[in-house]
Scaffold this motif. Structure first.
Motif, short mmCIF file in Angstrom:
data_model
loop_
_atom_site.label_atom_id
_atom_site.label_comp_id
_atom_site.label_asym_id
_atom_site.label_seq_id
_atom_site.Cartn_x
_atom_site.Cartn_y
_atom_site.Cartn_z
N GLU A 1 0.92 -1.32 0.10
CA GLU A 1 0.06 -0.19 -0.02
C GLU A 1 0.90 1.08 0.20
N GLU A 2 2.11 1.17 0.66
CA GLU A 2 2.88 2.25 0.88
C GLU A 2 3.57 2.75 -0.29
N MET A 3 3.99 1.65 -1.08
CA MET A 3 4.74 1.83 -2.43
C MET A 3 3.86 2.09 -3.73
N LEU A 4 2.41 1.62 -3.44
CA LEU A 4 1.55 2.10 -4.80
C LEU A 4 0.73 3.12 -4.65
N ALA A 5 0.78 3.84 -3.14
CA ALA A 5 0.03 4.97 -2.99
C ALA A 5 0.13 6.34 -3.91
N GLY A 6 -1.14 6.52 -4.56
CA GLY A 6 -1.22 7.61 -5.21
C GLY A 6 -0.86 7.39 -6.73
N VAL A 7 -0.36 6.09 -7.03
CA VAL A 7 0.16 5.61 -8.48
C VAL A 7 -0.89 4.68 -8.83
N ALA A 8 -1.04 3.83 -8.32
CA ALA A 8 -2.07 2.38 -8.51
C ALA A 8 -2.81 2.01 -7.38
N ALA A 9 -4.01 1.62 -7.57
CA ALA A 9 -4.66 1.07 -6.51
C ALA A 9 -4.35 -0.09 -5.92
N PRO A 10 -3.77 -0.32 -4.63
CA PRO A 10 -3.19 -1.65 -3.98
C PRO A 10 -4.08 -2.71 -4.01
N SER A 11 -5.53 -2.57 -3.98
CA SER A 11 -6.48 -3.87 -4.10
C SER A 11 -6.42 -4.46 -5.35
N ASP A 12 -6.14 -3.80 -6.58
CA ASP A 12 -5.99 -4.41 -7.90
C ASP A 12 -4.61 -5.22 -7.93
N TYR A 13 -3.93 -5.37 -7.07
CA TYR A 13 -2.49 -5.84 -7.48
C TYR A 13 -1.93 -7.00 -6.44
N ASP A 14 -1.52 -7.95 -6.78
CA ASP A 14 -1.00 -8.83 -6.18
C ASP A 14 0.78 -8.49 -5.83
N GLN A 15 1.32 -8.66 -4.43
CA GLN A 15 2.68 -8.29 -4.46
C GLN A 15 3.60 -9.98 -4.58
N VAL A 16 4.43 -9.93 -5.34
CA VAL A 16 5.35 -11.08 -5.68
C VAL A 16 6.22 -11.47 -4.61
N PHE A 17 6.22 -12.66 -4.09
CA PHE A 17 6.93 -12.82 -3.21
C PHE A 17 8.21 -14.15 -3.26
N ASP A 18 8.21 -14.24 -4.44
CA ASP A 18 9.25 -15.31 -4.87
C ASP A 18 10.70 -14.52 -4.61
N VAL A 19 11.66 -14.89 -4.45
CA VAL A 19 13.02 -14.41 -4.42
C VAL A 19 13.79 -14.63 -5.70
N LEU A 20 14.60 -13.73 -5.96
CA LEU A 20 15.52 -13.84 -7.16
C LEU A 20 16.53 -15.11 -7.01
N ASP A 21 16.80 -15.60 -8.15
CA ASP A 21 17.89 -16.77 -8.33
C ASP A 21 19.33 -16.24 -7.82
N VAL A 22 19.89 -16.76 -6.80
CA VAL A 22 21.11 -16.14 -6.42
C VAL A 22 22.08 -15.80 -7.37
N TRP A 23 21.90 -16.47 -8.28
CA TRP A 23 22.91 -16.01 -9.62
C TRP A 23 22.50 -14.80 -10.05
N PHE A 24 21.54 -14.29 -9.87
CA PHE A 24 21.18 -12.86 -10.37
C PHE A 24 21.92 -11.92 -9.26
N ASP A 25 21.79 -12.29 -8.05
CA ASP A 25 22.55 -11.39 -6.93
C ASP A 25 23.80 -11.12 -7.39
N SER A 26 24.81 -12.47 -7.48
CA SER A 26 26.01 -12.52 -7.89
C SER A 26 26.26 -11.61 -9.29
N GLY A 27 25.39 -11.89 -9.97
CA GLY A 27 25.46 -11.56 -11.55
C GLY A 27 25.39 -9.77 -11.65
#
Length: 979
Positions: free
Chosen positions: A567-593
């Protein structure tokens, strides 16, 4: 000098001889002494003082981060020592070689350790607050970083140890999220459902770099797929196609559990197939006499043997047009209790991936459980199945098999395979079965077998046209990567280019998502009502992205899991109730990459363009860090983040076997350090060809230690004979004897070879060149010859001053040339001569060597002289072995030389001194038959003659004039020195 002792009745001249003086110990004592040098370097701030040398071109070796989850193994030592030798050599050749060590802190290696703790306590990780769990992972990583840092430093590795980079630092997490959001904005990020390598034990997708292959015994089955219809009938060679309607297609698979997910059978139009009739069968055979089957001709005999068919008959060819017209039944169609689950038709589809090298020539196709299968299904619109859940079990409501596991939580095989085999047998579709031992993918963390599983995942499309302004090297990630590989990167060894090129050329889209907790989340939001292929499925907003990155900078990635964050991130830009937040984490190779961005780009000790001069890791990182860094940077920078890549092999035991704790053949770095010292480990690296797999063990280390001792003795000889050396003694090269000028010539040659070798990262070549020079040119020739001058000539003589000048020049070059390899020993050498609180060889550059020291005509002349000397010394060794003489000074041989130019060269130098004899007679007379010869030195013969005269009690030469001078028992030279 002679090796025996002077006459005890003669005057004692020992105090008049300039014997070596040095406190440099013969025994190194490295294990006990090395820690003191480490503490000293830290106290005087060697690394920081080097950074104060201004006006130097930077050289940046970017550290590939190890995981912070255990003690170092020998592979770690090899890797970090190689990196250190690169950094130190570049620094000493005039560059500003900054080195920032780093650690990979997210991902399964650490998360798995915390989960093990939970399992030991009988707790379920999923019941713990995710932020609390992540903080435990962070504390675990912090502990191991401190341990590994001390272990790396003990290897003598220099670097910015107080301020390393960590992928779990808040700024790093913010940049990783920011780099991910660039893929969101450039149009390459998408959610897709396709089969990925899946760990049922760890309940997550894995990248290829997280997979290792081990031998595994699998069930193997041959299965009948009955023909149920054909799209048309034609008369072929007088035989109606209707005979195929009474037959079955036989497939072969090593994954019986995938049969319930079958959607097609693939064949290859280029393979020759036949219709076969079963004759008699053996005991326990599941084949049926009289049944007809279609298989590849090349495999028919093997198939019928596996099915215990004792006789079979080939009826006719089966053409690919016929195969394409057929429709098959799923082998579980109509099975009792199946509830119609498999009552669908199975098409026959052409596929280039099908061969007749193994199996039946037909491939059972389950699009949800294999990449070839998926691609074929995508091409022909086959439906995907979702029968397998995240823990590797069949969905609970799947008929016959619901809830059965493929892989159990302990990594062992579940009941699913056997259950499928039994149901196929009851249905009458199992033609044969067996077991096969083959290479099979396993998780490199849990060591458990993996499966291909279709799940919704997040991907980066590497062939999608990028929506950015960095198209200089291509419009897609793949194009930019291939361009970088071919034109922007130097590969050491060159074979590395081919390996990464082939991988990038053939690789599928990058799976970014992991269903885990410890990592940087995929910082994106998806519209609830939209489908993945809808244009507005992903929320794209530069303003929201900036808010996310700022929040991560302040509080780290944990903030993503804070209630109300969406809600904090989307405030004033998009309706938070219309969106789901993704909770997968990035492949650790993306971190090191992504490390190029928060290390090379953002740190003051990074680079202006965010590109490293060198990435250096093991060959496995072609599919790991080199690979992910290339893909990541090509998507966000437009090119590779490195200009050079160096790869090294793996460590094996002395017999060439892979190291294993179970075999008891591992070599721990700390054990080597405790017994020999870190410099011996470093010397092992330098002596090895790192471009291939390296062997190490007790006998190899003994050999390394022997090489070390010989080299140490060389340095000790120089130190001993340089005691008290002053600048006033220095002699200009032009005023030196020829032998000294020859040594200077060799130094000029070596300076070029050493710098070229270090620039090419050829540490083996550098060390072998220097070791050969020290043991052959110096110890066995130059030092041996000049001991007499050093010990017995007058202190102010041009001859002794010349030798000492050359020793000084040798010292400065050898100490600095060898310092990148033997960091502790060369510090010991340096401080033995230049003590002081601020002194260190590692603050010194390799000295420039004047080009005019090169003298090729002189070198050619001395090559001839040394060849003849070799004949003389070999001839004298024969006499010594026969006990005719005890030392070479007892000889005055006659040397016959046929080549006038060689004879002239010998006559122009004090050849007796060079041969360490009391005299020598040079002659062009023909070589007598009984003269000593060496086949490799034609035209030279040596006739032994004993030296005539008395032995000088000071220098031990046997000369006619001994006893005729003022000082009793001396020769003319020694008499004049004594005054």
């Amino acid at each position: 000098m002679c090796a025996d002792t002077p006459d005890k009745t003669a005057p004692d001249y020992r105090k008049t001889v300039f014997l070596p003086e040095t406190e440099f110990p013969m025994r190194a004592g490295l294990p006990a002494r090395e820690p003191d040098w480490l503490a000293r370097w830290e106290k005087i701030g060697v690394y920081d003082r080097l950074r104060g040398k201004t006006g130097r071109a930077p050289f940046i070796l970017h550290d590939g981060p190890p995981y912070a989850n255990g003690h170092l193994h020998i592979g770690h030592a090899l890797n970090k020592i190689l990196k250190d030798m690169v950094v130190r050599s570049q620094q000493m050749m005039g560059r500003d070689a900054r080195y920032v060590p780093g650690w990979d802190c997210h991902g399964l290696p650490i998360e798995w350790k915390i989960e093990e703790r939970y399992r030991q306590k009988g707790l379920d990780k999923d019941d713990v607050d995710v932020v609390a769990f992540r903080q435990e992972c962070r504390r675990f990583a912090e502990g191991w970083i401190d341990v590994q840092r001390d272990e790396f430093k003990r290897l003598g590795v220099t670097g910015n140890w107080p301020d390393p980079y960590l992928t779990m630092d808040y700024h790093a997490e913010a940049v990783i999220a920011e780099e991910f959001l660039k893929f969101l904005m450039n149009g390459t990020l998408y959610q897709g459902s396709k089969p990925v390598m899946w760990s049922p034990v760890e309940k997550t997708a894995l990248a290829e770099a997280e997979v290792e292959y081990h031998d595994h015994t699998s069930h193997t089955i041959w299965v009948r797929f009955p023909v149920v219809s054909a799209s048309e009938f034609k008369e072929l060679d007088g035989c109606l196609q209707t005979d195929l309607l009474q037959s079955a297609i036989v497939i072969w698979t090593t994954t019986p559990w995938t049969i319930p997910q079958n959607r097609a059978v693939a064949f290859n139009p280029d393979v020759t197939y036949g219709l076969y009739e079963v004759g008699s069968v053996g005991e326990h055979s599941t084949a049926k006499p009289g049944e007809t089957l279609v298989v590849a001709d090349a495999l028919a005999d093997a198939i019928f043997t596996a099915a215990r068919v004792e006789a079979h008959k080939r009826l006719r060819d089966v053409r690919f047009e016929e195969l394409a017209a057929l429709t098959l039944a799923h082998p579980l169609r109509g099975v009792e209790g199946a509830s119609g689950e498999w009552d669908y038709d199975v098409p026959m589809l052409p596929g280039d991936h099908v061969t007749d090298e193994a199996g039946t020539g037909f491939v059972h196709t389950a699009p949800s459980h294999g990449d070839d299968d998926y691609q074929l299904g995508l091409k022909h619109g086959l439906p995907m199945t979702y029968n397998v859940t995240e823990d590797g079990s069949f969905r609970a409501d799947l008929p016959l098999f619901g809830g059965e596991t493929i892989i159990n939580p302990d990594g062992k095989e579940g009941p699913a395979n056997v259950s499928v085999i039994k149901n196929l047998a009851w249905a009458g579709k199992l033609f044969a079965k067996g077991k096969i031992k083959h290479s099979y993918p396993h998780s490199w963390r849990s060591k458990a077998p993996l499966i291909y599983r279709n799940t919704p995942q997040w991907f980066v499309a590497i062939d999608a046209k990028l929506d950015d302004d960095m198209g200089e090297h291509g419009q897609t990630i793949r194009a930019r990567a291939l361009k970088s590989i071919d034109h922007l990167v130097t590969w050491t060894p060159k074979s590395g280019r081919n390996r990464l090129h082939s991988m990038i050329e053939a690789r599928p889209d990058w799976v970014l998502s992991r269903q885990r907790a410890w990592g940087v989340p995929l910082t994106c939001f998806v519209k609830k009502a939209a489908k993945p292929d809808d244009p507005d499925f992903l929320l794209k907003s530069a303003e929201i992205n900036a808010r996310i990155v700022a929040a991560f900078e302040r509080e780290g990635a944990d903030v993503w899991y804070r209630e109300g964050f969406k809600e904090e991130m989307l405030a004033g830009v998009a309706a938070p109730s219309d969106y789901d937040q993704v909770f997968d984490v990035l492949d650790v190779w993306f971190d090191s990459g992504s490390t190029h961005a928060f290390v090379l780009r953002d740190r003051p000790d990074g680079t202006e363009d965010g590109i490293a001069d060198l990435y250096l890791e093991g060959t496995d990182q072609h599919r790991g860090w080199f690979h992910s860094s290339m893909l990541q940077a090509c998507g966000t920078k437009g090119r590779a983040p490195y200009r050079g890549v160096l790869t090294h092999g793996f460590t094996l035991d002395e017999k060439g076997m892979k190291m294993s704790k179970s075999l008891g053949n591992t070599v721990a770095p700390q054990e080597v350090i405790d017994e020999y010292g870190a410099d011996i480990l470093r010397l092992w690296v330098a002596q090895s060809d790192y471009t291939v797999d390296l062997r190490i063990g007790k006998e190899i280390l003994k050999g390394t230690a022997d090489s070390y001792r010989r080299l140490r003795n060389t340095m000790r000889f120089m130190l001993g004979n340089l005691a008290g050396f002053a600048e006033t003694e220095r002699v200009a090269p032009a005023d030196m004897p020829e032998l000294e000028r020859w040594v200077l010539h060799r130094l000029a040659e070596l300076d070029h070879a050493v710098r070229k070798g270090y620039a090419a990262y050829d540490f083996q070549g550098v060390f072998q060149t220097l070791f050969t020079f020290c043991t052959v040119d110096l110890s066995a020739v130059y030092f041996d010859i000049r001991k007499d001058v050093l010990y017995c000539d007058a202190a102010d003589s041009i001859s002794r001053r010349s030798v000492r000048t050359v020793l000084d020049l040798l010292f400065h070059r050898l100490a600095t040339w060898l310092a990148p390899i033997l960091v502790f020993t060369m510090e010991d050498v340096w401080l033995s001569r230049f003590p002081g609180e601020e002194s260190s060889v590692h603050l010194i550059d390799m000295p420039e060597t004047p080009a005019d020291w090169l003298d090729e005509p002189l070198a050619q002349k001395w090559d001839k002289i040394r060849r003849v000397r070799r004949v003389v010394t070999a001839a004298l060794e024969v006499q010594r072995t026969a006990k005719v003489i005890g030392a070479s000074l007892e000889a005055a041989p006659v040397v016959h030389v046929e080549d006038p130019s060689v004879l002239k060269a010998l006559q122009s130098v004090p050849f007796a001194d060079i041969c360490i004899t009391s005299g020598v007679q040079l002659t062009s007379d023909p070589v007598p038959n009984d003269a000593f010869r060496l086949p490799e030195v034609p035209g030279v013969g040596v006739v032994f003659e004993a030296a005539e005269g008395e032995k000088c009690q000071r220098c031990w030469k046997i000369l006619p004039d001994v006893g005729s001078h003022r000082h009793e028992g001396t020769c003319a030279r020694c008499d004049s020195v004594l005054g």
